[in-house]
Enzyme design. Structure first.
Site, PDB file in Angstrom:
ATOM      1  N   HIS A 264      23.748  27.444 -33.151  1.00  0.00           N
ATOM      2  CA  HIS A 264      23.577  26.416 -31.553  1.00  0.00           C
ATOM      3  C   HIS A 264      25.730  26.934 -32.172  1.00  0.00           C
ATOM      4  O   HIS A 264      26.433  26.308 -32.653  1.00  0.00           O
ATOM      5  CB  HIS A 264      23.328  25.604 -30.959  1.00  0.00           C
ATOM      6  CG  HIS A 264      24.585  24.317 -30.122  1.00  0.00           C
ATOM      7  ND1 HIS A 264      24.142  25.005 -29.257  1.00  0.00           N
ATOM      8  CD2 HIS A 264      25.291  23.921 -30.419  1.00  0.00           C
ATOM      9  CE1 HIS A 264      24.867  24.354 -28.221  1.00  0.00           C
ATOM     10  NE2 HIS A 264      25.335  24.084 -29.333  1.00  0.00           N
ATOM     11  N   ASP A 266      29.070  26.342 -30.960  1.00  0.00           N
ATOM     12  CA  ASP A 266      29.916  25.590 -29.694  1.00  0.00           C
ATOM     13  C   ASP A 266      30.963  26.630 -30.291  1.00  0.00           C
ATOM     14  O   ASP A 266      31.657  27.094 -30.523  1.00  0.00           O
ATOM     15  CB  ASP A 266      30.055  24.239 -30.431  1.00  0.00           C
ATOM     16  CG  ASP A 266      28.628  23.079 -30.248  1.00  0.00           C
ATOM     17  OD1 ASP A 266      28.216  23.099 -28.781  1.00  0.00           O
ATOM     18  OD2 ASP A 266      28.756  22.757 -30.939  1.00  0.00           O
ATOM     19  N   ASP A 376      22.408  21.853 -25.366  1.00  0.00           N
ATOM     20  CA  ASP A 376      23.084  20.602 -26.040  1.00  0.00           C
ATOM     21  C   ASP A 376      23.557  20.745 -24.798  1.00  0.00           C
ATOM     22  O   ASP A 376      24.580  19.080 -25.164  1.00  0.00           O
ATOM     23  CB  ASP A 376      23.839  21.511 -27.144  1.00  0.00           C
ATOM     24  CG  ASP A 376      24.421  20.121 -27.553  1.00  0.00           C
ATOM     25  OD1 ASP A 376      24.222  18.931 -27.998  1.00  0.00           O
ATOM     26  OD2 ASP A 376      25.819  20.361 -28.494  1.00  0.00           O
TER      27      ASP A 376
HETATM   28 ZN   LIG Z   1      26.588  22.143 -28.410  1.00  0.00          ZN
END
Ligand SMILES: [Zn+2]
Length: 1006
Positions: A264, A266, A376
């Site tokens: 993941h 960001d 998320d």
């Molecule tokens: Zn995230």
């Protein structure tokens, strides 16, 4: 027998730490290193390699925060590591180990990317993954781009100056710890992995289970066999002692895990976007390298934007990724441009996340991605199921709802039903994380936590370091090899998200249904933090609507070239900034400064697109023939000008405030507002009903200042106790009239606010412009309107419709929704009467109610205007803001919808020779709203019109196109032909029959 379990466990732990682990690398040797420090922002490899490198010693301090140092490493493997014929003995591997001075975990720390002299990438360097495979037959010659990314301290939430290059300082923050050759004993490494996996399983099992003791005794035998003085020489025998324990298959009813590698990343958060681009290169090069060595390894990668960055900045790596995509190992997922926030993006923007994402995957890889992948983001809008399905996707995945502070979601696999009734097959991985390291505790948790036990048998487990990147490691793959079928563990196989969804759907064809939004019971401050970023998003979405509408109209009417490339580029930037740490306001200062600068540039570019289209449509000419032509981009008529068209606007009289008692009254014959000497609204009535909107004993336009110090996650969270400390800002500095505005000035703390209250002729909405110099610390500013309405629920605009939420607090689920997200408007109502509050920049609201002594109900609508959190941006929200709000007494939901557009789209008047521009489309029923008019993505010149039913009821409408076209058809969001609720009559009459909140896209071939 006597119980010596703890003694054996202790023996194993010490033996592993002190004997096995140190024996993994059995020799080290120096390499020659030189370095060059980049003066400021990162440079491409081609520039870096041309610089002058100077010798550098291990132990040298390096790296100002956000700085970059290139290290050139050369040398040859020592001859004594090789046999007499120059070969590496079996069971040994040569590596380069690099430690730039790690201070913590992967992704939040120093990291690096290793290049060959030809500029191709080898792999990355990060904590727990700091090796580079080295070919012992070749001299070493590599360049390492080391990034001094500071640790922003996510564990402490303390204000930090490190999030902005201007304040981060320029002293070195790392100390070069290691760049050397290492000789790895692969048999000892395998034994180390055996101990990690089997030991982890043993500790995860209950002590009263025979299996746990069986493993314990296997370890005891291994400990007797492996010689602490010669681990390398006896590791193979030690492994053999564990073989029986590994050979026992899983229980027949064990839970099944489909493991998918993941990172993941960001797109911005505690690092700026420019660093994310490098993070993607590091992680993806790691994954491609791992795929070369593990042919079964699958890696799910979301966000078309991240692929696009690699294509642009690392074309060689992109080519290798493409090959791995073809091989079925590198798996594009998610269908979206970025993993966006889903609470705040407007309807068209949310649709475009999928259009841009899916188009990229189709164009680059020929793949029609079938899932939405949002592990998320901070809550999921009830409009998403329809948007996901309309984009041609079938599945939805998140796990974030496991973060709920109050309630536990009852399902892990379920049908999620949106506001229009669309259902999408949805999965929450019961491991409750998107970055598992595949530790036995995670596997056990996934099995025990899974809510579909007895009917479902399978869940997905994403593994790999995440947030700041990293991805899967060889140690994680060692787990997948060992737990395929292992007694006491869930089974595990490597697979893809679609493998999982197909299997889960087949075994569970009628799962339970969850209706409505997936509200996240934490991070409620993200609807408000970083007001400038939010305002920029709202402005950009509406400017894009205008730009596309007028450019399409100018193209159809005047043959003006449609600015496809310009619009696409701007859309991509707007979509990027809807990423789930940018639009929610949870990033460092650098990210939000970038966002604000980008929004300013976007506005400038879109104003140019709009001006060019309006100039073409209004006619050139000069002199006396020129008229003031007003363009109305809204869906409804305004000032006598048709929606989506242009005409000569009706002149409107000013509504001048009149002195009334010690304050003023604004009265336009539609509504009447009384403003007290303190600048508060004491009465608000509409002439149609004659009813008073302001609740008895209360006042409207009440600014309230709350203490706002959450326990953690400052930029993210508003904790419910914020309500316990409030100051009503009723002291007025001055009250005056300026033209048609009542001007109220207030000073509080070190801040100042000027409110301008205005009532336009013929308007049913009182407008309040809040001009605020905000200099508070950890405060929340609310604007309250207590209204005399008995409402069980409030309506809030979301994408392509609205969502209802309770105004009471019966259940823990209701209580948890103490702060809610709305787009352009909220509404509360009784049958035949309601009040709407609209805005041009605000998303956070709260709406509650109380019963008065007179038995009536006061329902209070409050907007969350501004916050001032300290982490991760210590100066978030400070400065100047202009936030517009309106209140409409006697409003229906239909009125609220119209007011939402009116507040966010201003008419534009230009001078030209034309006296009108006929709209490209007219819709007979105002319940059916046109959300977008544009030319087709395939650049064919076809006209695309997107509409939705806006009131929550069935609606029939006639659509009239004001241009020649050869055919019209329904399409999905990607403008591919589908069935739809449209019939075309003999005369070309287009009839739409929409279900509540139905979204429909029409394509007119021209
Ligand atoms: Zn995230």
């Amino acid at each position: 027998m006597h119980d010596n379990r703890q003694l054996v466990e202790g023996r194993l732990a010490r033996f592993n730490d002190e004997r096995v682990t140190p024996a993994v690398y059995q020799a080290f040797a120096p390499v020659t290193i030189t370095a060059w420090t980049v003066p400021d922002e990162p440079v491409p490899f081609a520039d870096a390699v041309r610089q002058k490198y100077s010798p550098i010693d291990i132990g040298t301090a390096w790296g100002k925060p956000w700085g970059t140092m290139w290290i050139h490493a050369t040398g040859s493997i020592p001859k004594e590591w090789l046999d007499s014929r120059g070969r590496l003995p079996r069971g040994l591997a040569t590596e380069l180990l690099v430690d730039p001075g790690f201070t913590g975990g992967p992704g939040f720390n120093a990291e690096g990317l290793v290049f060959r002299p030809d500029g191709s990438t080898v792999k990355a360097i990060s904590p727990y993954n700091a090796y580079v495979p080295v070919d012992h037959r070749q001299p070493l010659d590599v360049y390492i781009e080391a990034a001094a990314n500071p640790d922003i301290g996510i564990s402490g939430f303390r204000p930090t100056a490190l999030g902005d290059k201007a304040t981060a300082g320029d002293g070195p923050i790392y100390k070069l710890a290691r760049v050397q050759f290492a000789l790895r004993n692969t048999v000892v490494w395998e034994l180390q992995q055996d101990i990690a996996v089997l030991g982890g399983l043993m500790h995860a099992l209950p002590v009263d289970l025979p299996r746990r003791h069986e493993i314990l005794r296997a370890f005891e035998r291994m400990l007797d066999i492996v010689d602490p003085e010669d681990v390398a020489g006896t590791a193979a025998a030690g492994r053999a002692a564990l073989a029986d324990a590994f050979a026992k298959p899983a229980y027949a009813s064990a839970h099944n895990l489909i493991a998918v590698g993941h990172a993941h990343i960001d797109s911005a958060w505690l690092w700026p976007i420019r660093e994310t681009i490098r993070k993607c290169a590091r992680t993806f090069s790691n994954m491609v390298d791992l795929m070369d060595r593990y042919p079964d390894f699958t890696f799910a990668c979301s966000s078309a934007q991240q692929f696009a960055w690699i294509k642009e900045h690392y074309p060689e790596l992109f080519t290798r990724i493409k090959a791995k995509v073809r091989a079925g190992q590198f798996i594009p997922v998610g269908s979206m441009w970025v993993e966006a926030d889903t609470n705040m993006p407007g309807g068209e923007a949310m649709a475009r996340q999928f259009v841009a994402g899916k188009r990229f995957f189709l164009d680059e890889f020929g793949l029609d991605t079938l899932e939405a992948w949002l592990p998320d983001s901070f809550g999921y809008s009830a409009a998403l199921p329809q948007i996901v399905k309309s984009a041609g996707a079938d599945y939805f995945l998140t796990q974030k709802i496991s973060w709920n502070q109050t309630n536990r979601m009852p399902h892990h696999t379920f049908a999620w039903e949106g506001i229009d009734g669309t259902r999408v097959f949805t999965h929450f991985p019961p491991v409750d994380k998107y970055n598992s390291e595949l530790h036995a505790n995670d596997l056990a948790h996934a099995q025990s936590n899974y809510r579909e036990q007895g009917v479902g048998t399978v869940s997905l487990i994403p593994f790999g370091y995440g947030d700041g990147g990293g991805g899967a490691t060889r140690e994680m793959l060692a787990v997948t090899e060992r737990v395929r079928s292992l007694e006491g563990s869930p089974t595990m196989e490597l697979g893809t998200p679609i493998d999982f969804f197909r299997r889960a759907e087949a075994e569970y064809p009628t799962p339970p249904v969850w209706s409505g939004e997936l509200y996240l019971e934490i991070h409620r401050g993200t609807y408000t933090t970083q007001a400038n970023t939010k305002q920029g998003n709202r402005r950009s979405e509406h400017l894009l609507r205008e730009a596309e509408l007028w450019a399409a109209t100018a193209s159809v009417r005047s043959g003006v070239e449609y600015p496809y490339a310009e619009l696409e580029e701007i859309w991509h930037l707007v979509l990027l900034q809807q990423f789930h740490d940018i639009l929610p306001g949870s990033s460092i200062a650098w990210v939000h400064h970038d966002a604000e600068r980008n929004y300013t540039a976007i506005a400038g570019r879109l104003e140019k697109v709009i001006a060019a289209a309006l100039a073409a449509l209004s006619g050139k000419g000069s002199g006396r023939g020129r008229k003031a032509l007003t363009f109305n981009a809204g869906p409804y008529e305004r000032d006598g000008v048709a929606g989506l068209g242009a005409g000569i606007a009706e002149a409107a009289d000013e509504v001048v405030p009149q002195k009334y008692r010690r304050g003023y009254v604004l009265d336009n014959g539609v509504i009447r507002a009384v403003i007290s000497a303190k600048g508060l609204i004491t009465s608000l009535t509409d002439y149609a009903t004659g009813r008073e909107a302001i609740a008895p004993g209360t006042v409207g336009n009440l600014l309230q200042l709350h203490r706002d110090i959450p326990n953690q996650w400052d930029a993210w969270d508003i904790d419910e106790f914020y309500r316990r400390n409030v100051t009503d800002l009723t002291t007025v500095e001055s009250l005056s009239v300026d033209g048609d505005e009542v001007v109220v000035e207030r000073v509080f703390g070190t801040s100042r606010i000027t409110q301008r209250l205005r009532l336009a002729a013929g308007s049913a909405a009182l407008e309040i412009v809040n001009d605020i110099d905000w200099q508070e610390s950890q405060k929340l500013l609310k604007l309250a309107f207590p209204v005399d309405v008995h409402a069980d629920r409030s309506a809030s605009e979301t994408q392509f419709g609205h969502v209802f939420r309770p105004t009471h607090s019966n259940t823990s689920w209701d209580v948890a929704k103490f702060e809610i997200c709305a787009h352009r408007w909220v509404h509360v109502g009784e049958p035949g009467y309601g009040v709407a509050v609209a805005n041009d920049s605000t998303y956070g609201h709260d709406i509650g109610r109380r019963t008065r002594d007179d038995g009536g109900t006061t329902t209070t609508i409050r907007l969350s205007l501004l916050r001032a959190p300290h982490y991760p941006d210590p100066t978030a929200d400070l400065g100047h803001h202009v936030l517009r709000v309106s209140i409409s007494p006697g409003a229906s939901i239909a009125d609220a919808v119209a007011e939402g557009y009116r507040m966010n789209l201003r008419p534009r008047t230009v001078r030209g020779t034309e006296s009108s521009v006929e709209p490209l489309v007219r819709v007979s029923n105002p319940a059916v709203v046109v959300e977008a008019v544009k030319l087709a993505e395939d650049r064919s010149g076809d006209v695309i019109v997107r509409m939705y039913e806006s009131r929550g009821g069935k609606a029939e409408a006639m659509l009239t196109a004001g241009f020649d076209y050869s055919s019209v058809e329904c399409t999905d969001l990607l403008e591919r032909t589908t069935d739809g609720p449209v019939t075309v009559g003999a005369e070309g009459a287009i009839t739409l029959r929409l279900r509540p909140f139905q979204l429909v896209t029409l394509r007119f071939a021209t």
